[in-house]
Write a protein that holds these residues in place. Sequence first.
Motif, PDB file in Angstrom:
ATOM      1  N   ASP A 101       1.049  -1.269   0.780  1.00 33.39           N
ATOM      2  CA  ASP A 101       0.107  -0.194   0.053  1.00 33.39           C
ATOM      3  C   ASP A 101       0.600   1.106   0.081  1.00 33.39           C
ATOM      4  O   ASP A 101       2.572   0.679   0.269  1.00 33.39           O
ATOM      5  CB  ASP A 101      -1.200  -0.280   0.724  1.00 33.39           C
ATOM      6  N   SER A 102       0.037   2.751  -0.040  1.00 27.50           N
ATOM      7  CA  SER A 102       1.095   3.473  -0.372  1.00 27.50           C
ATOM      8  C   SER A 102       0.759   4.729   0.379  1.00 27.50           C
ATOM      9  O   SER A 102      -0.887   5.226   0.732  1.00 27.50           O
ATOM     10  CB  SER A 102       1.147   3.754  -2.273  1.00 27.50           C
ATOM     11  N   LYS A 103       0.690   5.610   1.001  1.00 28.81           N
ATOM     12  CA  LYS A 103       0.368   7.200   1.725  1.00 28.81           C
ATOM     13  C   LYS A 103       1.133   8.174   1.614  1.00 28.81           C
ATOM     14  O   LYS A 103       2.900   8.003   0.946  1.00 28.81           O
ATOM     15  CB  LYS A 103       0.066   6.926   3.088  1.00 28.81           C
ATOM     16  N   GLU A 104       1.058   9.101   1.454  1.00 29.12           N
ATOM     17  CA  GLU A 104       1.700  10.494   1.079  1.00 29.12           C
ATOM     18  C   GLU A 104       1.827  10.621   2.962  1.00 29.12           C
ATOM     19  O   GLU A 104       0.970  11.242   4.029  1.00 29.12           O
ATOM     20  CB  GLU A 104       0.809  11.314   0.504  1.00 29.12           C
ATOM     21  N   ILE A 108       5.713   9.928  -1.457  1.00 24.14           N
ATOM     22  CA  ILE A 108       4.965   8.970  -1.349  1.00 24.14           C
ATOM     23  C   ILE A 108       5.916   7.588  -0.798  1.00 24.14           C
ATOM     24  O   ILE A 108       7.022   7.508  -0.808  1.00 24.14           O
ATOM     25  CB  ILE A 108       4.850   8.531  -2.340  1.00 24.14           C
ATOM     26  N   VAL A 121       5.745   3.828   0.423  1.00 19.86           N
ATOM     27  CA  VAL A 121       5.426   2.648  -0.213  1.00 19.86           C
ATOM     28  C   VAL A 121       5.465   1.533   1.144  1.00 19.86           C
ATOM     29  O   VAL A 121       6.635   1.457   0.894  1.00 19.86           O
ATOM     30  CB  VAL A 121       5.756   2.471  -1.411  1.00 19.86           C
ATOM     31  N   SER A 177       9.423  -0.607   3.950  1.00 14.96           N
ATOM     32  CA  SER A 177       8.964   0.468   4.075  1.00 14.96           C
ATOM     33  C   SER A 177       9.975   1.315   2.566  1.00 14.96           C
ATOM     34  O   SER A 177      11.129   1.723   2.558  1.00 14.96           O
ATOM     35  CB  SER A 177       8.250   2.171   4.611  1.00 14.96           C
ATOM     36  N   TYR A 232       9.847   8.410  -1.844  1.00 15.16           N
ATOM     37  CA  TYR A 232      10.008   8.440  -2.736  1.00 15.16           C
ATOM     38  C   TYR A 232       9.243  10.294  -2.528  1.00 15.16           C
ATOM     39  O   TYR A 232       8.193  10.327  -2.342  1.00 15.16           O
ATOM     40  CB  TYR A 232       8.982   8.045  -4.090  1.00 15.16           C
ATOM     41  N   LYS A 288       7.873  12.906  -3.747  1.00 17.40           N
ATOM     42  CA  LYS A 288       6.357  13.458  -4.076  1.00 17.40           C
ATOM     43  C   LYS A 288       6.361  13.726  -5.329  1.00 17.40           C
ATOM     44  O   LYS A 288       5.943  14.184  -6.365  1.00 17.40           O
ATOM     45  CB  LYS A 288       5.559  14.049  -3.103  1.00 17.40           C
ATOM     46  N   ILE A 311       4.073   3.977  -8.942  1.00 14.13           N
ATOM     47  CA  ILE A 311       4.826   3.839  -7.312  1.00 14.13           C
ATOM     48  C   ILE A 311       4.856   3.050  -6.826  1.00 14.13           C
ATOM     49  O   ILE A 311       6.245   1.999  -6.523  1.00 14.13           O
ATOM     50  CB  ILE A 311       4.754   5.005  -6.111  1.00 14.13           C
ATOM     51  N   VAL A 312       4.041   2.291  -7.109  1.00 16.46           N
ATOM     52  CA  VAL A 312       4.299   0.556  -6.321  1.00 16.46           C
ATOM     53  C   VAL A 312       4.299  -0.433  -7.002  1.00 16.46           C
ATOM     54  O   VAL A 312       5.612  -1.131  -7.176  1.00 16.46           O
ATOM     55  CB  VAL A 312       2.806   0.063  -5.882  1.00 16.46           C
ATOM     56  N   PHE A 363       8.502  -0.112  -6.263  1.00 16.61           N
ATOM     57  CA  PHE A 363       8.611  -0.795  -5.438  1.00 16.61           C
ATOM     58  C   PHE A 363       9.439  -2.481  -5.689  1.00 16.61           C
ATOM     59  O   PHE A 363       9.297  -2.722  -4.749  1.00 16.61           O
ATOM     60  CB  PHE A 363       7.053  -0.534  -4.393  1.00 16.61           C
TER      61      PHE A 363
END
Length: 68
Positions: free
Chosen positions: A16-19, A39, A41, A49, A52, A54, A62-63, A66
Amino acid sequence: MKDSKGCIKCGSTDADSKEVAMTGTGLSKMFDVQNNQFIVVFCKSCGYSEFYNKKSSRGSNIVDLFFG
């Protein structure tokens, strides 16, 4: 060399990813100005983790980066 996809630590393909935003150094740190955006991942299985930038990662998946 083995051509594998998945987390480099555990091999899982569940990610999963988040900012996130972080402070820099100097005055931005002193005044808690969070001007660095990333970001992150992460592997849902083991927690590995990668961050990256942004601004430089627009337009790419991005995934996919990864997982190689």
